[in-house]
Design a protein around this motif. Structure first.
Motif, PDB file in Angstrom:
ATOM      1  N   ASN A  30      -5.768   8.248  -7.270  1.00 46.63           N
ATOM      2  CA  ASN A  30      -4.736   8.631  -6.444  1.00 46.63           C
ATOM      3  C   ASN A  30      -3.402   7.797  -6.412  1.00 46.63           C
ATOM      4  O   ASN A  30      -2.266   8.316  -6.381  1.00 46.63           O
ATOM      5  N   TYR A  31      -3.585   6.601  -7.057  1.00 47.48           N
ATOM      6  CA  TYR A  31      -2.275   5.844  -7.261  1.00 47.48           C
ATOM      7  C   TYR A  31      -1.737   6.451  -8.389  1.00 47.48           C
ATOM      8  O   TYR A  31      -0.326   6.475  -8.459  1.00 47.48           O
ATOM      9  N   ASN A  32      -2.308   6.555  -9.582  1.00 48.91           N
ATOM     10  CA  ASN A  32      -1.572   7.224 -10.780  1.00 48.91           C
ATOM     11  C   ASN A  32      -0.888   8.509 -10.527  1.00 48.91           C
ATOM     12  O   ASN A  32       0.235   8.824 -11.041  1.00 48.91           O
ATOM     13  N   THR A  33      -1.739   9.392  -9.717  1.00 48.33           N
ATOM     14  CA  THR A  33      -0.955  10.554  -9.309  1.00 48.33           C
ATOM     15  C   THR A  33       0.157  10.471  -8.249  1.00 48.33           C
ATOM     16  O   THR A  33       1.169  11.162  -8.664  1.00 48.33           O
ATOM     17  N   ALA A  34       0.198   9.621  -7.250  1.00 46.31           N
ATOM     18  CA  ALA A  34       1.009   9.577  -6.525  1.00 46.31           C
ATOM     19  C   ALA A  34       2.347   8.556  -7.040  1.00 46.31           C
ATOM     20  O   ALA A  34       3.553   8.746  -6.736  1.00 46.31           O
ATOM     21  N   SER A  35       2.105   7.796  -7.993  1.00 46.36           N
ATOM     22  CA  SER A  35       3.238   7.166  -8.792  1.00 46.36           C
ATOM     23  C   SER A  35       4.145   7.976  -9.444  1.00 46.36           C
ATOM     24  O   SER A  35       5.183   7.639  -9.523  1.00 46.36           O
ATOM     25  N   ALA A  36       3.675   9.134  -9.910  1.00 48.15           N
ATOM     26  CA  ALA A  36       4.694   9.966 -10.376  1.00 48.15           C
ATOM     27  C   ALA A  36       5.580  10.772  -9.371  1.00 48.15           C
ATOM     28  O   ALA A  36       6.594  11.169  -9.810  1.00 48.15           O
ATOM     29  N   ALA A  37       5.170  10.847  -8.420  1.00 52.35           N
ATOM     30  CA  ALA A  37       5.793  11.566  -7.187  1.00 52.35           C
ATOM     31  C   ALA A  37       6.586  10.820  -6.480  1.00 52.35           C
ATOM     32  O   ALA A  37       7.557  11.183  -6.004  1.00 52.35           O
ATOM     33  N   CYS A  38       6.142   9.507  -6.155  1.00 53.30           N
ATOM     34  CA  CYS A  38       6.540   8.691  -5.194  1.00 53.30           C
ATOM     35  C   CYS A  38       6.393   7.338  -5.549  1.00 53.30           C
ATOM     36  O   CYS A  38       5.212   6.714  -5.185  1.00 53.30           O
ATOM     37  N   THR A  39       7.546   6.552  -5.459  1.00 56.39           N
ATOM     38  CA  THR A  39       7.697   4.880  -5.636  1.00 56.39           C
ATOM     39  C   THR A  39       6.798   4.091  -4.405  1.00 56.39           C
ATOM     40  O   THR A  39       6.237   3.525  -4.389  1.00 56.39           O
ATOM     41  N   LYS A  40       7.510   4.656  -3.153  1.00 53.98           N
ATOM     42  CA  LYS A  40       6.745   4.125  -1.996  1.00 53.98           C
ATOM     43  C   LYS A  40       5.297   4.573  -1.768  1.00 53.98           C
ATOM     44  O   LYS A  40       4.638   3.557  -1.468  1.00 53.98           O
ATOM     45  N   LYS A  41       5.164   5.775  -2.179  1.00 52.00           N
ATOM     46  CA  LYS A  41       3.709   6.143  -1.946  1.00 52.00           C
ATOM     47  C   LYS A  41       2.685   5.189  -2.838  1.00 52.00           C
ATOM     48  O   LYS A  41       1.604   4.827  -2.613  1.00 52.00           O
ATOM     49  N   LEU A  68      -0.222   2.841  -2.145  1.00 49.65           N
ATOM     50  CA  LEU A  68      -1.554   3.030  -2.923  1.00 49.65           C
ATOM     51  C   LEU A  68      -1.934   1.809  -3.711  1.00 49.65           C
ATOM     52  O   LEU A  68      -2.887   1.450  -3.619  1.00 49.65           O
ATOM     53  N   LYS A  69      -0.818   0.987  -4.222  1.00 49.33           N
ATOM     54  CA  LYS A  69      -1.025  -0.284  -4.759  1.00 49.33           C
ATOM     55  C   LYS A  69      -1.638  -1.314  -3.805  1.00 49.33           C
ATOM     56  O   LYS A  69      -2.834  -2.074  -3.978  1.00 49.33           O
ATOM     57  N   LYS A  70      -1.280  -1.400  -2.674  1.00 52.53           N
ATOM     58  CA  LYS A  70      -1.651  -2.224  -1.569  1.00 52.53           C
ATOM     59  C   LYS A  70      -3.318  -1.765  -1.284  1.00 52.53           C
ATOM     60  O   LYS A  70      -4.046  -2.657  -1.387  1.00 52.53           O
ATOM     61  N   ALA A  71      -3.550  -0.498  -1.411  1.00 59.01           N
ATOM     62  CA  ALA A  71      -4.730  -0.244  -0.850  1.00 59.01           C
ATOM     63  C   ALA A  71      -5.759  -0.480  -2.140  1.00 59.01           C
ATOM     64  O   ALA A  71      -7.127  -0.860  -2.097  1.00 59.01           O
ATOM     65  N   VAL A  72      -5.211  -0.252  -3.238  1.00 63.98           N
ATOM     66  CA  VAL A  72      -5.944  -0.938  -4.472  1.00 63.98           C
ATOM     67  C   VAL A  72      -6.473  -2.232  -4.568  1.00 63.98           C
ATOM     68  O   VAL A  72      -7.395  -2.780  -4.574  1.00 63.98           O
ATOM     69  N   ASP A  73      -5.292  -3.170  -4.288  1.00 63.77           N
ATOM     70  CA  ASP A  73      -5.605  -4.464  -4.258  1.00 63.77           C
ATOM     71  C   ASP A  73      -6.565  -4.838  -2.989  1.00 63.77           C
ATOM     72  O   ASP A  73      -7.421  -6.050  -3.296  1.00 63.77           O
ATOM     73  N   ALA A  74      -6.458  -4.037  -2.109  1.00 66.64           N
ATOM     74  CA  ALA A  74      -7.639  -4.444  -0.841  1.00 66.64           C
ATOM     75  C   ALA A  74      -8.833  -4.220  -1.511  1.00 66.64           C
ATOM     76  O   ALA A  74      -9.962  -4.867  -1.141  1.00 66.64           O
ATOM     77  N   GLN A  75      -8.890  -2.985  -2.173  1.00 64.75           N
ATOM     78  CA  GLN A  75     -10.358  -2.564  -2.573  1.00 64.75           C
ATOM     79  C   GLN A  75     -10.733  -3.649  -3.604  1.00 64.75           C
ATOM     80  O   GLN A  75     -12.010  -3.837  -3.686  1.00 64.75           O
ATOM     81  N   ALA A  76      -9.767  -3.781  -4.544  1.00 63.36           N
ATOM     82  CA  ALA A  76     -10.231  -4.907  -5.655  1.00 63.36           C
ATOM     83  C   ALA A  76     -10.722  -6.211  -4.857  1.00 63.36           C
ATOM     84  O   ALA A  76     -11.669  -6.878  -5.438  1.00 63.36           O
ATOM     85  N   ALA A  77      -9.791  -6.619  -3.918  1.00 58.72           N
ATOM     86  CA  ALA A  77     -10.230  -8.000  -3.271  1.00 58.72           C
ATOM     87  C   ALA A  77     -11.649  -7.737  -2.594  1.00 58.72           C
ATOM     88  O   ALA A  77     -12.463  -8.741  -2.613  1.00 58.72           O
ATOM     89  N   LYS A  78     -12.152  -6.620  -1.823  1.00 54.01           N
ATOM     90  CA  LYS A  78     -13.201  -6.485  -1.380  1.00 54.01           C
ATOM     91  C   LYS A  78     -14.537  -6.354  -2.285  1.00 54.01           C
ATOM     92  O   LYS A  78     -15.582  -6.993  -2.364  1.00 54.01           O
ATOM     93  N   GLN A  79     -14.082  -5.709  -3.749  1.00 54.09           N
ATOM     94  CA  GLN A  79     -14.927  -5.726  -4.887  1.00 54.09           C
ATOM     95  C   GLN A  79     -15.438  -6.896  -5.237  1.00 54.09           C
ATOM     96  O   GLN A  79     -16.399  -7.281  -5.681  1.00 54.09           O
ATOM     97  N   LYS A  80     -14.533  -7.911  -5.359  1.00 55.30           N
ATOM     98  CA  LYS A  80     -14.577  -9.330  -5.710  1.00 55.30           C
ATOM     99  C   LYS A  80     -15.667 -10.048  -4.966  1.00 55.30           C
ATOM    100  O   LYS A  80     -16.570 -10.757  -5.400  1.00 55.30           O
ATOM    101  N   VAL A  81     -15.530  -9.733  -3.630  1.00 51.62           N
ATOM    102  CA  VAL A  81     -16.206 -10.459  -2.717  1.00 51.62           C
ATOM    103  C   VAL A  81     -17.754 -10.043  -2.912  1.00 51.62           C
ATOM    104  O   VAL A  81     -18.799 -10.797  -3.061  1.00 51.62           O
TER     105      VAL A  81
END
Length: 323
Positions: free
Chosen positions: A235-246, A250-263
């Motif tokens: 989703n991040y890669n798709t949205a990156s092409a369309a909107c920097t804000k998006k 999405l990057k924040k969501a990815v980071d959050a999921q990565a942190a949860k994964q690490k746990v």
């Protein structure tokens, strides 16, 4: 203790059995068993049969047969239960003289004059009280025939050897019974150790399996999060092409999921470490179990070998003891 009690009963039963001696003499007989004079009905008339019960350990039977006139002869039969073990034949040594000690065990130098006679016709027919005696019996006398008014006959038996054989069989049984008891006790001790170590293996294996289960659960959660992370990245890669804000959101969501994964990954590593700790204990317990299993197998083989020897010795003893 049951083995020893059973053996005492067996010896007592064997000792209660006896041989049956039957004697027919024309005319008057006198009987000695191992040098001791025994009285019996039927020793005073030619047409009567004397019956005497004797020990299976008897060594020598001695009989004086006195002819008071007319026909003469001596017949004997020795039975054990219903089995004939001896009759009057060439194994009986006869003399027309009472040599000193002739009626006792250990006497040597008896100048046998044994012959078979048919002079006493009744004895050679199966009539009278002797009609049930073995037909292989012979009528004994000495070479002097009617001139010899008395004959002195003796028959040596294997009673002494039989008693020695019973004693040896008893000693062999006692030896192997002792070995059997000792090896069986050792087997029981090793079997107890094996049982204890088996319980320890079960306990440690239970702990190991519990932590492995938790580690697997953590791994499953990590895989779920990984799948979600992969979706977020897409989703991040798709949205990156369309909107920097998006893209930032999405990057924040990815980071959050990565942190949860690490746990969850950290949990997985922790649980695996704990499981591996029990894995070493399980290996040690299994090694102890294998050692005790080998000891138990060796002890079982020893006690079974001793049991087989004991059984063979007991069978040999019973065979000898029962005649």
């Amino acid at each position: 203790m049951r083995f020893f009690c059973a053996f005492v009963v067996l010896v007592a039963a064997a000792a209660a059995r006896h041989h049956t001696l039957r004697v027919v003499c024309d005319d008057i007989s006198t009987i000695w068993i191992d040098g001791k004079h025994v009285k019996a009905r039927g020793t005073g008339r030619w047409n009567q049969m004397a019956t005497v019960n004797i020990s299976p350990n008897t060594r020598v039977i001695a009989i004086k047969c006195r002819n008071t006139g007319g026909p003469y002869g001596l017949m004997t039969e020795l039975k054990h239960g219903g089995r004939v073990i001896s009759v009057s034949d060439a194994s009986w040594k006869c003399s027309n003289k009472p040599h000193r000690g002739w009626e006792k065990p250990g006497f040597r130098g008896f100048p046998s004059q044994t012959i078979y006679t048919r002079q006493q016709g009744s004895f050679n027919r199966n009539i009278g009280e002797w009609r049930h005696m073995s037909r292989s019996r012979k009528v004994l006398w000495t070479r002097g025939g009617g001139r010899d008014k008395s004959i002195f006959s003796r028959k040596e038996l294997d009673g002494g050897r039989r008693a020695a054989a019973i004693k040896a069989a008893h000693a062999t049984y006692t030896k192997y019974n002792g070995l059997y008891v000792a090896h069986f006790k050792k087997f029981q001790a090793y079997n107890t150790q094996y049982t204890t170590s088996s319980k320890a293996v079960v306990t440690v294996t239970g702990h190991y399996n519990a932590w492995v289960k938790k580690a697997n659960e953590a791994a499953a959660n990590a895989n779920k999060v990984a799948a979600a992370h992969k979706t977020a990245v897409t989703n991040y890669n798709t949205a990156s092409a369309a909107c920097t804000k998006k893209l930032a959101d999405l990057k924040k969501a990815v980071d959050a999921q990565a942190a949860k994964q690490k746990v969850y990954v950290d949990q997985n590593k922790s649980y695996l470490a704990k499981a591996n700790g029990y894995k070493a204990q399980m290996a040690a317990a299994q090694k102890t179990q294998a050692t005790h299993k080998a000891q138990r197998a060796a002890a079982e083989k020893s006690y079974k070998d001793a049991l087989a020897k004991r059984t063979a010795a007991l069978a040999a003893y019973k065979k000898l003891a029962q005649g």
